[in-house]
Write a protein that holds these residues in place. Structure first.
Motif, PDB file in Angstrom:
ATOM      1  N   THR A  18      27.460 -13.550  24.589  1.00  0.00           N
ATOM      2  CA  THR A  18      26.741 -12.847  25.759  1.00  0.00           C
ATOM      3  C   THR A  18      25.375 -13.051  26.053  1.00  0.00           C
ATOM      4  O   THR A  18      24.846 -12.868  25.138  1.00  0.00           O
ATOM      5  CB  THR A  18      27.223 -11.291  25.974  1.00  0.00           C
ATOM      6  N   THR A 139      28.373 -17.678  31.148  1.00  0.00           N
ATOM      7  CA  THR A 139      28.607 -16.506  31.744  1.00  0.00           C
ATOM      8  C   THR A 139      29.290 -16.805  32.901  1.00  0.00           C
ATOM      9  O   THR A 139      29.070 -17.546  34.076  1.00  0.00           O
ATOM     10  CB  THR A 139      27.466 -15.685  32.129  1.00  0.00           C
ATOM     11  N   THR A 141      31.575 -15.193  36.167  1.00  0.00           N
ATOM     12  CA  THR A 141      31.491 -13.917  36.778  1.00  0.00           C
ATOM     13  C   THR A 141      32.440 -14.044  38.069  1.00  0.00           C
ATOM     14  O   THR A 141      32.792 -15.382  38.363  1.00  0.00           O
ATOM     15  CB  THR A 141      30.144 -13.524  37.500  1.00  0.00           C
ATOM     16  N   HIS A 144      31.182 -13.066  44.415  1.00  0.00           N
ATOM     17  CA  HIS A 144      31.161 -12.023  45.340  1.00  0.00           C
ATOM     18  C   HIS A 144      32.043 -12.158  46.819  1.00  0.00           C
ATOM     19  O   HIS A 144      32.375 -10.894  47.257  1.00  0.00           O
ATOM     20  CB  HIS A 144      29.955 -11.888  45.474  1.00  0.00           C
ATOM     21  N   TYR A 325      40.212 -10.115  31.997  1.00  0.00           N
ATOM     22  CA  TYR A 325      39.415 -11.291  32.378  1.00  0.00           C
ATOM     23  C   TYR A 325      39.896 -12.208  33.354  1.00  0.00           C
ATOM     24  O   TYR A 325      39.438 -12.576  34.278  1.00  0.00           O
ATOM     25  CB  TYR A 325      38.921 -12.209  31.161  1.00  0.00           C
ATOM     26  N   GLU A 328      39.993  -9.862  36.592  1.00  0.00           N
ATOM     27  CA  GLU A 328      38.863  -9.320  37.272  1.00  0.00           C
ATOM     28  C   GLU A 328      38.038 -10.719  37.494  1.00  0.00           C
ATOM     29  O   GLU A 328      37.327 -10.583  38.508  1.00  0.00           O
ATOM     30  CB  GLU A 328      37.980  -8.555  36.222  1.00  0.00           C
ATOM     31  N   VAL A 329      37.844 -11.536  36.900  1.00  0.00           N
ATOM     32  CA  VAL A 329      36.943 -12.827  36.883  1.00  0.00           C
ATOM     33  C   VAL A 329      37.584 -13.773  37.421  1.00  0.00           C
ATOM     34  O   VAL A 329      37.163 -14.434  38.276  1.00  0.00           O
ATOM     35  CB  VAL A 329      36.510 -13.016  35.553  1.00  0.00           C
TER      36      VAL A 329
END
Length: 679
Positions: A18, A139, A141, A144, A325, A328-329
């Motif tokens: 992380t 990382t 993500t 959006h 994961y 959500e990702v």
């Protein structure tokens, strides 16, 4: 303090690598290791001096390495006892992948130097760093502006099983995206998927996977992908450049096109296989806890050399973290679990109250996804169809076998065929589970394609180089007089009609239908019913340069799927009838069903007991009387005439296979087929 890198205490969660304000935090489970090392690699691939982890708490090693940045390549090495009889295989010479790595430097390829143990049972001292992918600090993500999850009404759901490479490898698209995640969402790919009117794309495995040792030695490849080495990193060979971003783009593209996306996941075993094969991740970190074993031996309930101990907290956490994961990702809307009984085992036995199953069902994120279970493995009491807790859909192989037998013309099949049509209530009982729990299928990736099911009596698996011993030996198939390809027009027509009967039955049955991608294209594997190692034209979907037989078959199959899917979406009674004797629906008005014989009279006890019977019909009437269906199934080729049911004036034919005609309120059946009318 290391000469090159400074470290600080860091934190034991989250697991994996992380990025922090000051560097990168690493946290890895290795309970019995006496020391864990972080191995960093420079841009030239040269390994730097290993950094010993400085903290350990509840079996988790952790530290923060200051100054490290996104994109850093790394691996792990674990020091500890080497005692194979006690399932301890610590070997500092083996570079290990971080189980939580989001990305890998390249695809893992088996090499004998990956083994922790040599043929004499002694420690293998060869450094494996050169043949093991590096984990990458990354990382990842969620975007959006990700498209919203497509809300699929359960009664309209239809699964379409798609292999990323096989679907897009031969599509008429740019060469650079053929066989890739991006190829799936090309204009041609999306156009085809939308034309079928299906709701849900079930992606075959996309976890980073490895080809098995025995296939490497035979110069074959693992094509299906049911051999994972990472539960987080996507398969790099399906990417043009960046597997992580391109997988996300694929899911977004499918969502934008209106599809729900579920991922076929393999949490029951890993590519490390048997004890003397590879030690590239779990085995080198915590072999005694990640894998099931007894009396010094692996418990191989998967047939793949090992099985994950899904009763251990470390594995439960790993699997649930992985699932969250991918939801959500990475953006998926659900999962299909390979060999799911292993997920429901405690020490050894299956129970619907197993901790992992309960952990999934109580999770506010995971419990709201589409969860499809393959309800068996090869361990003791490994067949558990109908026994998983509510919240999981279950693949129903008894549906498959019954429907195949009925259309093959086997005797005495009508009662069981009727049971399967109505949602297999002997397995998914009224008052306990909806009929939609039953995932009905005729074909799956492991077996014949639908065209081969009507073209071959025997498996033809010589290309797998196992002397035709692999794959199912009893396929309940029918070749209509000739094995394999034929120029006989009559046989071609019979085979197409049989495929239409299969597909129509599937989409007119109570439950959740599953369609094997390629069946709508009349795809053949030349009789290979175990094509897991055939990464070639045998398994890739062919889109162009097809013969007239295939063109006609495609048109008919795609028309059948699109037409009947429209009906299922418009009339939920076709997927989930709500009957008076089902306590699940006591709060609603009841629909109605009547079973009819070939005289359009109610089925008598003698009719049901007649083993020579090949005809069954039913009427479905919705509770508000707004819809009425008459559905006919006839599996013989002897012509018959069937009068319309009483009170069936003004019937509109909404679907029929080729052998039907209507005259004077009588249905003429020239040969086997399916007929649907409504008013």
């Amino acid at each position: 303090m290391n000469q090159a890198h400074q470290t600080s205490n860091g934190a034991c969660f989250p697991l994996g690598a992380t990025v922090t304000d000051d560097g990168v935090n690493f946290a890895v489970v290795a309970e019995d290791a006496s020391q864990l090392y972080l191995c960093l690699f420079d841009q030239d691939g040269k390994e730097q001096e290993p950094l010993p982890f400085i903290n350990k708490h509840k079996g988790i090693w952790y530290m923060e390495v200051l100054g490290l940045k996104e994109g850093q390549y790394y691996g792990l090495r674990a020091k500890g006892e080497f005692n194979p009889e006690q399932q301890q295989l610590y070997n500092e010479h083996k570079l290990l992948i971080d189980p939580y790595a989001r990305d890998l430097s390249h695809k893992l390829v088996w090499h004998e130097d990956q083994s922790a143990i040599n043929q004499e049972g002694q420690l293998n001292s060869v450094n494996s760093a050169y043949c093991v992918p590096k984990s990458i600090v990354r990382t990842v993500t969620a975007k959006h502006n990700r498209p919203a999850r497509v809300k699929v009404t359960p009664s309209s759901r239809a699964l379409y099983e798609l292999h990323v490479k096989g679907f897009s490898k031969s599509l008429p698209i740019d060469d650079e995206i053929k066989g890739t995640y991006l190829g799936v969402i090309s204009a041609a790919g999306i156009e085809h998927l939308k034309s079928l009117n299906i709701t849900t794309i079930q992606l075959m495995p996309c976890f980073s996977f490895m080809t098995e040792r025995h296939l490497e030695l035979l110069e074959l490849n693992n094509y299906w992908g049911y051999n994972p080495i990472s539960f987080f990193a996507p398969e790099p060979s399906y990417a043009k450049q960046d597997a992580v971003l391109e997988f996300q783009q694929m899911v977004d593209g499918l969502r934008t096109a209106g599809f729900e996306v579920i991922l076929d996941v393999v949490y029951n075993h890993t590519a490390e296989s048997e004890l003397d094969h590879s030690s590239v991740c779990f085995r080198g970190l915590d072999n005694a806890r990640y894998y099931r074993h007894q009396a010094g031996q692996y418990l191989n309930y998967t047939g793949c050399g090992n099985c994950i101990d899904t009763y251990h907290p470390n594995s439960i956490r790993l699997i649930c973290d992985s699932m969250r994961y991918w939801v959500e990702v990475m953006g998926v809307d659900g999962f299909r679990f390979d060999l799911g009984v292993d997920l429901g085992r405690t020490d050894h036995d299956f129970t619907p109250k197993a901790p992992l199953l309960q952990a999934i069902l109580q999770d506010p994120i995971l419990s709201e996804t589409c969860l499809v279970m393959e309800p068996w493995d090869i361990g003791p009491n490994g067949y558990q169809v109908g026994q998983f807790p509510r919240g999981f859909l279950e693949c129903n192989d008894q549906y498959r076998d019954t429907v195949r037998r009925f259309w093959r013309g086997d005797k005495g099949m009508v009662p069981e065929f009727a049971t399967r049509l109505l949602g297999s209530r002997d397995l998914f009982h009224k008052g306990q589970k909806s009929a939609l729990t039953s995932v009905n299928y005729i074909t799956y990736h492991d077996g014949y394609t639908m065209k081969d099911l009507v073209s071959y009596h025997q498996r033809h698996n010589l290309a797998n180089m196992e002397d035709n011993r692999d794959g199912h030996s009893d396929n309940l198939s029918q070749n209509f007089g000739t094995e394999g390809d034929t120029d006989d027009i009559n046989i071609q027509q019979q085979r197409l009609n049989q495929q239409l009967c299969f597909m129509a039955t599937l989409l007119l049955s109570q439950g959740t239908p599953h369609i094997l991608g390629g069946d709508e294209l009349s795809h053949t594997q030349q009789g290979n019913n175990n094509a897991y190692c055939q990464d070639n034209d045998m398994t890739w979907q062919i889109w162009q340069d097809i013969d007239e037989e295939t063109r006609l078959a495609r048109d008919a199959m795609q028309h059948t799927i699109s037409t009947l899917m429209t009906l299922r979406k418009t009339y939920p009674i076709l997927a989930e009838i709500r009957l008076e004797d089902d306590p699940l629906y006591q709060h609603t008005s009841s629909d109605h069903i009547h079973w009819l014989n070939q005289h359009s009279e109610p089925m008598s006890a003698e009719n049901w007991a007649d083993k020579e019977r090949h005809f069954i019909a039913l009427t479905l009437t919705s509770a508000d009387l707004s819809s009425y269906f008459w559905i006919v199934f006839y599996s013989s080729d002897t012509p018959i005439r069937v009068p319309f049911p009483a009170e069936s004036d003004a019937l509109e034919v909404v679907y029929q296979t080729p052998g039907f005609s209507i005259k004077d309120n009588t249905l003429h059946c020239a040969y086997r087929g399916v007929f649907v009318a409504k008013r």
